[in-house]
Scaffold this active site. Structure first.
Site, PDB file in Angstrom:
ATOM      1  N   HIS A   1      -4.007  -9.198   3.917  1.00  0.00           N
ATOM      2  CA  HIS A   1      -5.464  -9.226   4.069  1.00  0.00           C
ATOM      3  C   HIS A   1      -5.858 -10.196   5.179  1.00  0.00           C
ATOM      4  O   HIS A   1      -5.370 -11.325   5.211  1.00  0.00           O
ATOM      5  CB  HIS A   1      -6.140  -9.671   2.773  1.00  0.00           C
TER       6      HIS A   1
ATOM      7  N   ARG B   1       0.869  -1.174   0.000  1.00  0.00           N
ATOM      8  CA  ARG B   1       0.000   0.000   0.000  1.00  0.00           C
ATOM      9  C   ARG B   1       0.905   1.222   0.000  1.00  0.00           C
ATOM     10  O   ARG B   1       2.053   1.163   0.456  1.00  0.00           O
ATOM     11  CB  ARG B   1      -0.899   0.024   1.242  1.00  0.00           C
TER      12      ARG B   1
ATOM     13  N   LYS C   1      -2.186  -1.991   7.968  1.00  0.00           N
ATOM     14  CA  LYS C   1      -3.325  -1.410   8.672  1.00  0.00           C
ATOM     15  C   LYS C   1      -3.380  -1.908  10.105  1.00  0.00           C
ATOM     16  O   LYS C   1      -3.098  -3.070  10.384  1.00  0.00           O
ATOM     17  CB  LYS C   1      -4.626  -1.771   7.944  1.00  0.00           C
TER      18      LYS C   1
ATOM     19  N   HIS D   1      -2.069   2.344  -5.872  1.00  0.00           N
ATOM     20  CA  HIS D   1      -2.727   1.069  -5.583  1.00  0.00           C
ATOM     21  C   HIS D   1      -2.787   0.168  -6.813  1.00  0.00           C
ATOM     22  O   HIS D   1      -2.906  -1.045  -6.693  1.00  0.00           O
ATOM     23  CB  HIS D   1      -4.135   1.333  -5.040  1.00  0.00           C
TER      24      HIS D   1
ATOM     25  N   TYR E   1      -9.430  -7.960  -4.980  1.00  0.00           N
ATOM     26  CA  TYR E   1      -8.257  -7.389  -5.636  1.00  0.00           C
ATOM     27  C   TYR E   1      -7.834  -8.225  -6.846  1.00  0.00           C
ATOM     28  O   TYR E   1      -7.360  -7.709  -7.842  1.00  0.00           O
ATOM     29  CB  TYR E   1      -7.073  -7.329  -4.650  1.00  0.00           C
TER      30      TYR E   1
ATOM     31  N   ARG F   1      -0.213  -2.392  -6.731  1.00  0.00           N
ATOM     32  CA  ARG F   1      -0.561  -3.464  -5.788  1.00  0.00           C
ATOM     33  C   ARG F   1      -1.522  -4.456  -6.453  1.00  0.00           C
ATOM     34  O   ARG F   1      -1.366  -5.672  -6.328  1.00  0.00           O
ATOM     35  CB  ARG F   1      -1.179  -2.837  -4.542  1.00  0.00           C
TER      36      ARG F   1
END
Length: 298
Positions: A270, A148, A172, A244, A279, A247
């Site tokens: 994830h 990211r 995250k 992104h 994705y 990615r």
């Protein structure tokens, strides 16, 4: 219980019990505030504990006329979470959102770049400028490790474990993971560090930050976005791309070359395999190849 107190307690619950970020908490709170404003505008004197499902449904239908399906789904989900919290705290026994279905939203497949397009973008970098080597190293890292943009700009020199072939990535929720880094990406990072970074006047507090601007400070997300947009314009690329996109392309190309979804999930960081499937758009040719290779009755 009044709405203001209920919202305050709910935000505290999201922070302490759910461990959500300030941005996520604000998004959830915004949904409840919209309901509160609706009640005030229509002079409806109902508390969070006594409000009936008909009133909440009326609010949803009123708002739905002016927003798209994705926003409707977001609003319903936010309010459902709020009333679930009230049930959890024994303030209510039922959720007024339980009979309201969220609109079906088609999954938007992300734009991806082909390997040739990625090469063309990187080759368009102006290496006569000092930031050229830095930009190549950054794009190679975005694509080579599937990061990211926030993970890229926060990458530390102390996170590089080149001898072992990994980098440590903080994603995250400050969750850390180790991602493999290929030799070519290592090479361009080393070139950048030796030829560019080592000659910068690095500001205090950024000594361990890998990618820096010309003033020796950390780059911003907006700067990475601008670099990529300018390169796309330079080569006349018609796709709408962002950091992104690299990615997405990383995950897609791995899948096309027979990597399994579980491995891609771990590298992307994830929590759910379902997120990885969003994705990575599974194309029919890949699925056909999987069946032909692995089915016992092929």
């Amino acid at each position: 219980m009044k709405w203001g107190q209920a919202l305050k307690d709910y935000k505290l619950y999201l922070k302490i019990e759910r461990g959500l970020s300030e941005n996520s908490i604000e998004n959830y709170s915004r949904d409840v505030k919209k309901l509160i404003n609706y009640l005030e505008h229509h002079n409806i004197n109902e508390s969070p504990i006594t409000i009936a499902k008909e009133i909440v449904q009326g609010f949803i239908y009123n708002v739905a006329k002016n927003i798209n399906a994705r926003s409707q789904s977001r609003l319903i989900s936010g309010l459902r979470s709020f009333f679930s919290y009230l049930i959890f705290e024994d303030y209510r026994t039922s959720n007024p959102l339980e009979l309201i279905e969220s609109p079906k939203i088609g999954r938007k497949l992300p734009d991806t770049l082909s390997e040739e397009e990625i090469d063309t973008i990187i080759n368009a970098i102006d290496f006569s400028k000092p930031e050229g080597e830095r930009n190549r190293a950054m794009l190679e890292t975005l694509y080579g490790c599937g990061l990211r943009v926030s993970e890229l700009i926060n990458l530390k020199i102390s996170d590089l474990f080149f001898d072992e072939g990994f980098i440590k990535v903080t994603g995250k929720g400050d969750k850390q993971r180790f991602v493999p880094i290929i030799d070519v990406t290592q090479k361009y990072i080393n070139i950048y560090r030796k030829e560019i970074r080592n000659h910068l006047n690095i500001q205090a507090g950024f000594e361990d930050t890998l990618f820096l601007n010309r003033r020796g400070k950390q780059l911003t997300r907006a700067m990475i976005f601008t670099i990529i947009k300018r390169l796309a314009e330079k080569i006349g690329l018609k796709k709408n791309i962002s950091p992104h996109t690299f990615r997405h392309s990383f995950a897609t190309h791995l899948l096309q070359n027979d990597a399994d979804l579980r491995s891609i999930q771990l590298m992307l960081g994830h929590e759910s395999i379902t997120t990885t499937e969003i994705y990575v758009h599974l194309d029919k040719s890949h699925l056909t190849k999987v069946i032909e290779q692995y089915h016992p009755r092929k």
